[in-house]
Design an enzyme around this catalytic site. Structure first.
Site, PDB file in Angstrom:
ATOM      1  N   TYR A1295      32.462  10.140 -23.142  1.00 51.40           N
ATOM      2  CA  TYR A1295      32.266  11.586 -23.197  1.00 51.40           C
ATOM      3  C   TYR A1295      32.662  12.027 -24.607  1.00 51.40           C
ATOM      4  CZ  TYR A1295      32.138  11.568 -18.059  1.00 51.40           C
ATOM      5  OH  TYR A1295      31.803  11.340 -16.744  1.00 51.40           O
ATOM      6  N   THR A1296      31.669  12.164 -25.485  1.00 54.25           N
ATOM      7  CA  THR A1296      31.993  12.478 -26.882  1.00 54.25           C
ATOM      8  C   THR A1296      32.594  13.872 -27.025  1.00 54.25           C
ATOM      9  OG1 THR A1296      29.706  13.235 -27.187  1.00 54.25           O
ATOM     10  CG2 THR A1296      30.215  10.948 -27.770  1.00 54.25           C
ATOM     11  N   CYS A1297      32.216  14.774 -26.110  1.00 56.55           N
ATOM     12  CA  CYS A1297      32.770  16.133 -26.218  1.00 56.55           C
ATOM     13  C   CYS A1297      34.271  16.149 -25.971  1.00 56.55           C
ATOM     14  CB  CYS A1297      32.071  17.058 -25.225  1.00 56.55           C
ATOM     15  SG  CYS A1297      30.294  17.218 -25.524  1.00 56.55           S
ATOM     16  N   TYR A1298      34.775  15.190 -25.210  1.00 58.06           N
ATOM     17  CA  TYR A1298      36.191  15.170 -24.827  1.00 58.06           C
ATOM     18  C   TYR A1298      36.913  13.953 -25.385  1.00 58.06           C
ATOM     19  CZ  TYR A1298      34.084  18.396 -21.524  1.00 58.06           C
ATOM     20  OH  TYR A1298      33.365  19.428 -20.964  1.00 58.06           O
TER      21      TYR A1298
END
Length: 1329
Positions: A1295-1298
């Site tokens: 999860y690149t956003c997190y």
């Protein structure tokens, strides 16, 4: 301007000036006089000066300061408790003002303890006189604190004594026939005995031989106790400010002493033994003798004598201090005759020194005694120099036999010379001045009395000699004869106090060694407590040594004599700006920094309080405006004193450097540069001890020593005055510049002498003392580091917790000093971290403070801490920068949200149909959209970005960014940061592709730079700059690498040095460095380098060359401006149709022999022009367009927080990835840090090369760069994603956003290595896992 700025005395307070004259005259009589001891080296005698100014006598200075403080406390007590009584008083601390503001409401009057507490606090503030109420009247009675004193008898009254004691007889009868006490005069002698004279009879006795009755006669006849009062023993104020020590501040004032004398009068043996209630000094009869009057301790030889040599009995008028009229007339007649006979100065009559100092003895003077605070004795320009006569003016030609003394009083006066009338009492009329006392006293003084006065350290004039005709022999001759044991009498010699006229390094070593050997140094908290000589001196002869004498060496008080003389010397020299500068100068320039520091180190270890106080007095001259500025004011103006001593900036800078070195010397002696830096970091956090968090650990003892030094009250007071003087001198320079003051040459900055001293590599600077190489290496860092520590100490001391701080005064001066040192940090070899003041950063709100700073406008009086970003760390500045961006983003989001809600409410109330509602919504789409939404296809990332960003309004660009990447192709990505990061990575990579012809990438450094004369239009460069601006505004880093020169240009900083281009063009920087360092002994520059004065580049296969010309500002000064105008760099045509209308860039290349050669004379100019053409002229159009786009989303003031290095980190991030640090800050979900799979994961990752490390970081966080501040500012989470047992199972996902890596549990390490490598090599696209 500043609280320390001097002001002219108020002409309406002439009585205060007279009172000050009386105070100095009284202290002149009673203070101890320091004289050069007999065993002093002969070299010192050449430096000895007599002091005729009472203000320059240390004992007088100390006593007058104590007296003034007590008087000030008494005034504040009256102001707090009683008020001024004026109808419109506006002083907040005045009781009258408080009562007026309260109106009819009840108001409580301060009790004595509370008033004393507040008065002590107010009296210790800077410029405390400004806190006094202008309408405050002198108190009508004694202080209220005296009313609590009770007097009790301890035995029979003196008037009732019936037996005759040894050493005393019954007094004669006065005018009223009452019994009176004999006049007792005591003078100590060399062997410790005393000579007692009673009613014309004198006998000699030793202290050991005094009988019991004589001792009892010296005991007080009464005791003083305090009236019992209720006291709250739990109250801190009552137990501290209600003590006797603080009550003494009021008890020892002149009015209180007079009242206590009146109360004790019945117990002092009045003639009639009765004292009527209400009788005061004014009620006493003229013939009343007051035995409780302080004795002057005169020797019987100094009393008036009759022709047969016996002491003459004084009349009642003489005993009471009142002079008959006929004697006054006779004295005035003698004065007139002496003035006509010889115009030189004569000694002044000794003033009566009772409790009030000023008495009614003698007529009032008609001419002033001016007290010059600096010059010791200047008579040349004084119109009243003939009024007073110095005892040394009579040259010893008078008759040496004993004569009767012409006197107008019962007391004898020390000679007080007429001083320079420098304007101190210019506003006092002559009619209000004390009368001139010009009576000559001629006495015969024996050698015993002279020796006794010197050996016992007594400085009273009656203990030494009377004022009279001075001997012509020098101090050197007299002291030499004393050392040789000569016994002839020295007659008619009047002593002034003495001091050395200057202090050099050798004298400082001698006096410090003497005081330390005698053990008479001041007790202090500075470390080390004693300092020995640790230097050598070239060409030095024999060191100074004290003389030895078999007879005189056993003097009991020789140590005291040396102590008094050294204290007087230190005060005399260090309190005078001219003497202080002359003492530590050689050949017209100051000592080198280490020698000056060494002298201050030694002096502050024997008398730190005296050194700091004396320098504080001298620093007052820094606030006097320069002469050129004083000429701008009217002679009648009261803004500046008329004859105030003024210093030029060069003189003020030398004095400032001396004082600052004294502060540096106060710090503990640390001989390790690293330890100095680490202690400075501890102090920068406002801590006493280190070892917690990022603060380094240091020994506890050293930390406590630092705390003692930087909290010393006198040192802090000196530092505050010096820093206030820095900003004051700058104000004077600005005023002179505004008023166009014409001077012969421009005044240097007041800090220029200090930085000249700190320029240690300067081979022309004179080194007075020789120190070891290690000592000099440490000292190079000691002075600037400790000056920064002192600046921070004053700022912490004065800070009130607000980010808006004073721009003037001590706080503003400390900021100015830190700023000046920061600008010189490269010359001083100071790192940026040395300037940090984390104490303030830890106490400022990281969101509200930077946002409020955007609207703050700094002035000379008020500035902001964020105006000095060098005090904050890089992480703190980045947080402030991002807080500003987030606040602007939030404001635009709220505005659009509010607009949408307003439209919906209006549409509902108006009853609009769906069609009209859609039309209204479409028209306000730009103003009502909450987000900046970009819909991007992967096949045309850059084109879609340009199309959707073109002609966007500024308010749209400031909204939160949302990116839809590849959704039309079936990608499912929820943009919480990762999709944005992927978009910018792809867009920037395409924009900076060298194949497009807009940017070029260096093959060695991989740095990106503009193509000179690029064919791409300027709007594309502007959109590329806008992309970079959007990324920075939204807190994202980009996978780009620009040289630092780009970031310097974006911040408006010049690019003039070779190290500015060293990272982007290392080969060019190296070649230019060789050119500058070439020695023509090995060949001429033009023969070896064969360079022409041209700049050449190769673009699109074409070689373009232009002759370099000076910049426009330099060319404007030339007479032939047409030939020196800077030429614009040629641009390639954007379209093929334009190539026919303009010549090709290479067509303008000069001929081979047209350009001049680079020679030894112009090589410096060649390097400067080459750097300018490389970074500015050749790419000016492209950069200007890029800069317009870059500044579209960023507030220009917020960019001022960043340095080029920090801005580069914000844009590009940090490329170095430390796996150990990443493991330290990693977090786990479903895993344990000691699980075998986690240990295998870190073991595999640790062996990755840089390329694989960047791929791992990009796979987890969508960026291959570490954000500014390090790994601790990013999220890296390892989350368990089930168990994998099948051979062809799942790969790791993220999860690149997190910043989360979804890692399954594999059966062994090899499987983990294969699956992880496969995922990193094929990572592209988004989807929901």
């Amino acid at each position: 301007m500043t609280p320390d700025a001097t002001r002219a005395p108020d002409g309406g307070h002439a009585h205060n000036v007279c009172a000050e004259i009386d105070l100095l005259a009284g202290l002149w009589e009673e203070a101890r006089f320091a004289r050069l001891p007999w065993d002093a080296p002969s070299e010192l005698r050449e430096l000895v000066e007599d002091i005729g100014n009472p203000k320059r006598v240390y004992a007088v200075h100390r006593a007058s300061r104590r007296h003034n403080f007590q008087s000030l406390v008494q005034k504040f007590v009256v102001q707090l408790r009683d008020g001024c009584g004026a109808d419109y008083c506006t002083t907040p601390t005045c009781f009258t003002c408080r009562k007026r503001l309260a109106g009819r409401a009840p108001i409580r009057r301060y009790n004595m303890t509370s008033a004393r507490t507040l008065a002590t606090y107010l009296a210790t503030q800077d410029n405390p006189e400004s806190g006094l109420c202008p309408g405050l009247k002198p108190p009508k009675g004694p202080p209220a604190a005296v009313s609590s004193l009770l007097f009790h008898p301890v035995g029979p009254l003196r008037g009732q004594a019936s037996t005759s004691r040894a050493g005393s007889v019954k007094g004669g009868e006065g005018r009223n026939g009452l019994q009176s006490d004999p006049v007792r005069v005591r003078s100590e002698t060399l062997n410790g005995g005393s000579s007692v004279s009673v009613k014309g009879e004198s006998r000699r006795s030793s202290f050991s031989g005094v009988d019991q009755e004589s001792k009892q006669s010296q005991q007080p006849r009464f005791t003083v106790t305090e009236q019992p009062a209720n006291k709250d023993y739990r109250s801190f104020a009552a137990n501290v400010f209600g003590t006797v020590a603080f009550k003494m501040l009021e008890w020892l004032t002149p009015a209180a002493i007079e009242e206590m004398s009146r109360k004790s009068h019945p117990f002092q043996g009045n003639a009639d033994g009765v004292h009527k209630e209400g009788d005061g000094p004014s009620a006493r009869p003229e013939n009343d003798v007051t035995p409780c009057r302080p004795s002057t301790g005169r020797d019987p030889a100094l009393l008036p004598t009759d022709p047969v040599g016996e002491p003459k009995r004084q009349s009642v008028s003489e005993q009471s201090g009142r002079v008959p009229r006929e004697k006054v007339d006779r004295a005035n007649k003698d004065i007139k005759q002496d003035s006509q006979r010889e115009p030189g100065p004569v000694p002044m009559q000794r003033r009566n020194s009772n409790a009030k100092v000023r008495t009614a003895s003698g007529p009032r003077p008609k001419r002033p005694l001016t007290i010059d605070p600096f010059s010791p004795d200047s008579l040349a320009d004084d119109p009243f120099s003939g009024l007073l006569r110095s005892p040394r003016a009579n040259s010893g030609t008078q008759e040496k036999s004993a004569r009767g003394i012409k006197t107008t009083n019962s007391t004898l006066s020390r000679p007080i010379s007429q001083l320079s009338s420098a304007g101190y009492f210019d506003d006092v009329s002559l009619e209000k001045m004390p009368p001139p006392r010009t009576v000559d006293f001629k006495v015969k003084v024996g050698r015993a009395q002279l020796d006794g006065a010197r050996s016992t350290g007594s400085s009273s004039p009656s203990d030494a000699v009377a004022s009279g005709v001075a001997s012509e022999r020098s101090c050197s001759n007299s002291s030499t004869r004393e050392a040789d044991g000569e016994s002839e009498n020295d007659e008619e010699e009047a002593f002034y106090p003495q001091a050395l006229s200057r202090l050099d390094a050798e004298v400082v070593d001698f006096i410090c060694d003497t005081i330390q050997a005698d053990g008479t140094a001041e007790q202090h908290m500075l470390e080390p407590s004693t300092v020995r000589k640790f230097h050598t001196r070239e060409g030095q002869g024999k060191s100074l040594k004290r003389k030895s004498h078999a007879v005189r060496a056993s003097s009991a008080n020789l140590k005291l004599e040396w102590k008094l003389f050294v204290e007087q010397t230190l005060f005399y020299v260090l309190s005078d700006p001219d003497l202080a500068v002359r003492s530590f100068s050689a050949n017209g320039q100051l000592y080198d920094s280490q020698t000056l520091w060494y002298c201050m180190l030694r002096m502050t270890r024997i008398a730190p309080s005296l050194v700091f106080d004396s320098l504080w007095v001298a620093a007052a001259s820094l606030f006097a405006p320069p002469k050129a500025l004083q000429s701008l004011r009217s002679p009648a103006s009261k803004l500046f004193p008329k004859r105030e001593r003024s210093l030029s900036n060069a003189e003020a800078g030398r004095l400032l450097s001396i004082c600052l070195h004294a502060l540096v010397a106060a710090a503990p002696l640390v001989k390790d540069s690293r330890q100095l830096s680490e202690m400075s970091r501890i102090r920068a956090h406002g801590l006493t001890f280190g070892g917690s968090g990022p603060v380094p650990h240091q020994p506890t003892s050293l930390c406590l020593q630092y705390e003692d030094a930087f909290t010393d009250e006198l040192a802090i007071r000196l530092a505050r005055r010096l820093f206030a003087a820095i900003i004051t001198r700058r104000c004077y320079d600005e005023m002179a510049e505004i008023n166009s003051v014409q001077t012969d040459k421009k005044e240097p900055n007041v800090l220029t002498p200090l930085f000249s001293q700190l320029d240690l590599p300067d081979i022309d600077y004179m080194h007075i003392l020789n120190f070891s190489i290690n000592d000099r290496a440490v000292h190079e860092h000691r002075v600037p580091i400790l000056l920064l520590d002192w600046a921070r100490a004053v700022m912490v001391h004065d800070w009130d917790g607000s980010p808006e701080v004073p721009g003037d005064g001590p706080f503003g001066g400390a900021l100015a000093l830190m700023d000046a040192i920061y600008k010189k940090r490269h010359d001083l070899a100071l790192p940026h971290a040395q300037f940090r003041a984390e104490y303030f950063a830890e106490r400022l709100d990281t969101v509200q403070v930077p946002v409020a700073w955007l609207n703050h406008r700094s002035t000379r009086q008020r500035t902001h801490l964020l105006d000095f970003p060098f005090m904050f760390s890089s992480a703190t500045l980045v947080s402030y920068f991002r807080s500003i961006n987030f606040a602007r983003m939030s404001r635009t989001f709220e505005e659009s949200t509010s607009l949408q809600e307003t439209v919906e409410i209006l549409a509902a109330r108006a009853g609009l149909s769906l069609h009209y509602k859609d039309v209204l919504t479409d028209r306000i789409r730009a103003a009502g959209a909450k987000y900046l939404v970009l819909d991007i296809k992967r096949e045309r990332v850059l084109r879609d970005a340009f199309d959707q960003l073109w002609r966007r309004e500024a308010r749209e660009l400031l909204r939160p960014l949302k990116v839809h990447l590849g959704e039309r192709n079936g990608e499912e990505g929820f943009d919480s940061g990762g999709v944005q990061q992927e978009f910018f990575r792809m867009a920037v990579a395409e924009a900076l592709n060298p194949n497009y012809g807009a940017f070029t990438v260096d093959e060695v450094t991989r740095m990106t730079w503009f193509v000179p004369g690029s064919m791409e239009p300027e709007w594309k460069f502007e959109l590329v700059g806008l992309l970079v601006s959007l990324a920075v505004y939204n807190g994202l880093t980009l996978p780009i690498t620009f040289p630092k020169a780009l970031y310097r240009k974006l911040l408006g900083k010049p690019i003039t040095e070779l190290h500015h281009i060293a990272d982007g063009w290392p080969e060019k920087a190296s070649g230019l460095t060789k050119l500058l360092e070439w020695d023509e002994k090995d060949g001429l520059v033009e023969d070896v380098f064969t360079l022409t004065y041209e700049f050449s580049v190769e673009v699109f296969g074409q070689h373009i060359t232009r002759e370099m010309r000076p910049p426009a500002d330099a060319a404007s000064t030339s007479t032939d401006s047409a030939s020196t105008d800077e030429e614009e760099w040629p641009q390639f045509p954007e379209l093929a149709s334009q190539s026919a209308s303009r010549p090709a860039p290479q067509a303008g290349n000069p001929h081979l022999d047209a350009a001049p050669m680079v020679t030894n004379e112009n090589r410096n100019a060649y390097v400067s022009d080459y750097i300018r053409y490389l970074t500015d002229v050749s790419v000016r159009r492209q950069f200007d367009a890029f800069a317009r786009g870059f500044h579209a989303c960023l507030h220009p003031k917020s960019l001022s927080l960043l340095t080029p290095n920090i801005l580069q980190s914000v844009v590009e991030g940090v490329q170095e990835i430390d796996i150990s640090e990443l493991r330290q800050y990693a977090r786990y979900v479903g895993w344990d840090a000691n699980h075998p799979t986690i240990r295998d994961f870190w073991s595999i990752v640790k062996r990755y090369d840089d390329n694989m490390k960047r791929k791992l970081l990009e796979f987890v966080t969508a960026s291959d760069r570490v954000p500014v501040g390090g790994v601790k500012n990013m999220m890296f989470i390892l989350q368990k994603n089930g168990t994998e047992d099948e051979p062809n199972g799942r790969l790791p996902t993220s999860y690149t956003c997190y910043g989360t890596l979804l890692l399954p549990q594999y059966r062994d390490r090899e499987t983990l290595r294969e699956r992880l490598a496969m995922a990193l090599e094929n990572a592209q696209g988004f989807g929901f896992a």
